[in-house]
Design an enzyme around this catalytic site. Sequence first.
Site, short mmCIF file in Angstrom:
data_model
loop_
_atom_site.label_atom_id
_atom_site.label_comp_id
_atom_site.label_asym_id
_atom_site.label_seq_id
_atom_site.Cartn_x
_atom_site.Cartn_y
_atom_site.Cartn_z
N GLY A 79 33.35 63.66 44.35
CA GLY A 79 32.64 63.51 43.09
C GLY A 79 31.21 63.07 43.30
CB VAL A 84 38.72 60.12 47.76
CG1 VAL A 84 40.00 59.39 48.17
CG2 VAL A 84 37.94 59.29 46.75
CE LYS A 99 36.67 55.33 45.25
NZ LYS A 99 36.72 56.66 44.63
CD GLU A 148 47.87 50.37 45.86
OE1 GLU A 148 49.07 50.48 46.18
OE2 GLU A 148 47.47 49.60 44.96
N GLY A 152 51.43 60.24 43.63
CA GLY A 152 51.64 61.02 42.41
C GLY A 152 50.45 61.77 41.87
N GLY A 153 49.27 61.61 42.48
CA GLY A 153 48.09 62.32 41.99
C GLY A 153 47.54 61.72 40.70
CD GLU A 154 42.49 63.44 39.78
OE1 GLU A 154 42.44 64.27 38.84
OE2 GLU A 154 41.60 63.34 40.64
CG ASP A 193 33.64 57.31 35.05
OD1 ASP A 193 33.64 58.06 34.04
OD2 ASP A 193 33.56 57.73 36.21
CE LYS A 195 35.98 60.65 35.50
NZ LYS A 195 34.72 61.42 35.66
CD GLU A 197 39.41 63.94 34.95
OE1 GLU A 197 38.98 65.05 34.58
OE2 GLU A 197 39.52 62.96 34.18
CG ASN A 198 38.13 57.63 37.42
OD1 ASN A 198 38.12 58.27 38.47
ND2 ASN A 198 37.03 57.41 36.73
CG ASP A 213 36.79 55.71 41.15
OD1 ASP A 213 37.00 55.30 42.30
OD2 ASP A 213 36.49 56.89 40.89
CB THR A 232 32.84 64.77 32.92
OG1 THR A 232 32.50 63.57 33.65
CG2 THR A 232 32.93 65.92 33.89
#
Length: 331
Positions: A79, A84, A99, A148, A152-154, A193, A195, A197-198, A213, A232
């Site tokens: 990003g 990452v 990161k 860590e 499971g992803g975003e 921030d 969202k 995605e975070n 984040d 965004t």
Amino acid sequence: RAIGMGEQGRERVFVEDLSSNGTFVNGTKIGRGNRRELHHGDELQLAIWTAGSDIPYFYDKFYHPSARPMLTHTIVTSGAFATVKLALERRTGQLVAVKIMDKRTLYKRGQPNEQTDQETRILMALDHPCIVKIREVFNEEQFYMVLEFLQGGELFDRIKRKRCFSEAEARIIFLQLFHAIKYLHNRDITHRDLKPENILMVDNTSLRLKISDFGLAKMVSEETFLHTLCGTPSYVAPEVFNPNSQRAYTKAVDMWSCGVILYVCLSGQVPFGSIRGPPSLQEQIQQGLYSFDDPVWRDVSDTAKDLIEWLLATNPNERATVEQALSHPWM
């Protein structure tokens, strides 16, 4: 290694164990003289490490003594603030997320300052079950933050797969989210921030999550941060668009973002967007122009809509605080 052709002409890769010590695929010994087909993502080992031994997971006798404590490989995401990468910790063999941030973005004129170092110490001290834990920080030619790793992803990807959540599922998500935000706000940390995605899912099946984040937006220059938001802005509070002289960030910006995320979780759609214009996206946000007209909202309770409306109050002084959100009837 032996390579053959499959039925449809695809390449197939095998490993044959010719060693005396054993060769392992995904922790299972192949056995001398046996052959095993390899698939994408398989882990190949020449030995199995045990926690009780005095030898670290990576025995570095063949590495340079100054070798880094992490072996980085796959890029997970990239990003404006950072890249990452998935990494393996030599000492323990655990997967971690690293990161990597450019100091020109992180520091003014590329130089560290006391405020940034203090922010880093504050973030490393955070300890909450719904916040991604910072394990280590390395300040070298670039700034490395070891986190860590969650499998499971975003939340963004989970929403894309499901399209939307039931109210019961969304309530589980927001119970965790609000408690994590309360923990941050009580320590005077504003995310700025938030969202999907975070927000990271702990695994691929449950609804357990952790915020990532957090606070990093405070560590980059205001110009860089605002430039990123302009890319965004769908989750950005109206006051963020104010001119510099009128711009004042409070914890209320996080609560606006929660309102947008809750809207998305229950409908699979963003409340504001260029597709809904005119007016422009910025004007939609500043005027609070959204609706519950889509048929998907017919089955959503009035109490859920009431919480969304409170969180999406354009006046930050009238917006629900995290404590008020947790006490709302829908919760």
